[in-house]
Design a protein around this motif. Structure first.
Motif, mmCIF file in Angstrom:
data_model
loop_
_atom_site.group_PDB
_atom_site.id
_atom_site.type_symbol
_atom_site.label_atom_id
_atom_site.label_comp_id
_atom_site.label_asym_id
_atom_site.label_seq_id
_atom_site.Cartn_x
_atom_site.Cartn_y
_atom_site.Cartn_z
ATOM 1 N N LYS A 100 0.966 -1.253 -0.202
ATOM 2 C CA LYS A 100 0.510 0.017 -0.116
ATOM 3 C C LYS A 100 0.909 1.011 -0.200
ATOM 4 O O LYS A 100 0.771 1.735 -0.631
ATOM 5 N N GLU A 103 2.296 1.880 -3.377
ATOM 6 C CA GLU A 103 1.663 2.027 -4.308
ATOM 7 C C GLU A 103 0.610 3.880 -3.932
ATOM 8 O O GLU A 103 1.358 4.622 -4.935
ATOM 9 N N LYS A 107 1.393 6.374 -6.891
ATOM 10 C CA LYS A 107 0.429 8.043 -7.067
ATOM 11 C C LYS A 107 0.738 9.492 -6.896
ATOM 12 O O LYS A 107 0.832 9.935 -7.390
ATOM 13 N N ILE A 143 1.918 -1.627 -8.656
ATOM 14 C CA ILE A 143 1.187 -1.469 -9.487
ATOM 15 C C ILE A 143 1.761 -1.558 -11.143
ATOM 16 O O ILE A 143 0.822 -1.132 -12.411
#
Length: 318
Positions: A100, A103, A107, A143
């Motif tokens: 997480k 990720e 982003k 990703i």
């Protein structure tokens, strides 16, 4: 007047900081700041390595008036980076949390290419869930189709190596034993002399106790070029004729060169070239360490210990 202005500035800063949310978990405000800062960075500057560890915190209970929450009686704080992005209390970093974090960093424009951690039991558990071992030293980015490489913390590995050397000793690939006794013999030669054959070595180094077992400098001094050369000199001069002095000198010299190479921070760091400056020679050194650490055993152990796994993982990741 100056004191009043100082108080006013402190009040303003405290008000500003009070609006910054830093509750346990992923620090979303920090990610927002990183995204804004990233506008002025190149893609190379945004290549990211995640470093994680646990640290012990105060056992005091604290009350957060703003959010009306009580924090306290926690033992561990997880997650420290040059830019902290995650922390939590009494929580082990697991696979889901790590993926997480990677990720969310992606982003906001940051590409995680590697992780680094010590080889403590909790982190070994995490690496196991990521299917990391001495043969497989990377895992898939959550990703896109890139691999995230895994590295072990170099200072922690040198401390573990020193601890096992002093506590149990090493059984070398040729079956010979080296350990604390050769260092004690070297210290005995220094006793009552006006000069020290190995000035970096003291009783404190070989009878290390308590928190000093986590002192990196003490470990580095044991596995130093000074100690290696002193053992070689004493052996050649027949001042030491036991405890496999020659093999001990070579192994200590190998640990010294390995640590110096992987601990460099500049192009030339204390006489050692940064990794990549003399690649053929440096790969030979890393191969030599890997072969040694793979084929030796800690006395009384017939399996690989974390410091052996960590050194092999580093070699494969590089």
């Amino acid at each position: 007047m100056l004191k009043k202005n100082h108080i006013n500035r402190l009040f303003t800063l405290r008000q500003w900081v009070s609006n910054f949310q830093v509750e346990p978990g992923l620090l979303t405000n920090v990610l927002t700041l990183m995204q804004a800062k990233g506008v002025h960075l190149t893609s190379e500057q945004k290549i990211t390595v995640i470093s994680f560890d646990e640290t012990y915190v105060s056992h005091r209970i604290c009350y957060d008036k703003k959010y009306e929450k009580v924090y306290g009686l926690h033992k561990c704080l997880i997650g420290k980076w040059k830019q902290p992005i995650y922390y939590n209390y009494d929580t082990s970093l697991d696979k889901d949390i790590l993926l997480k974090i990677i990720e969310e960093l992606y982003k906001v424009g940051y590409d995680v290419v590697a992780t680094v951690s010590n080889m403590g039991p909790t982190n070994l558990g995490l690496l196991h869930t990521l299917n990391i071992n001495m043969e497989n030293t990377s895992f898939k980015h959550p990703i896109f189709n890139n691999n995230v490489r895994v590295f072990a913390d170099i200072p922690h590995l040198i401390k573990l190596s020193r601890n096992h050397f002093l506590d149990k000793g090493f059984i070398l690939p040729n079956g010979k034993y080296i350990g604390k006794n050769i260092l004690q013999e070297l210290l005995n030669l220094n006793a009552g002399k006006d000069f020290n054959l190995a000035h970096k070595l003291t009783e404190r180094h070989i009878n290390v106790k308590g928190s000093e077992r986590m002192n990196v400098r003490l470990a580095v001094n044991v596995f130093s070029n000074t100690v290696s050369k002193a053992l070689s000199f004493c052996g050649q001069q027949y001042m030491i004729d036991k405890y496999n002095w020659k093999e001990a000198s070579e192994v200590i010299g190998l640990f010294n060169d390995w640590f110096n190479l992987l601990n460099t921070q500049h192009k030339f760091d204390k006489g050692t070239e940064n990794y990549g400056q003399n690649l053929e020679k440096q790969l030979d050194l890393l191969t030599k360490m890997t072969n040694f650490i793979t084929n030796m055993r800690v006395h009384g152990k017939n399996y690989y210990l974390p410091f052996q796994k960590g050194k092999n993982i580093i070699f494969k990741s590089i």
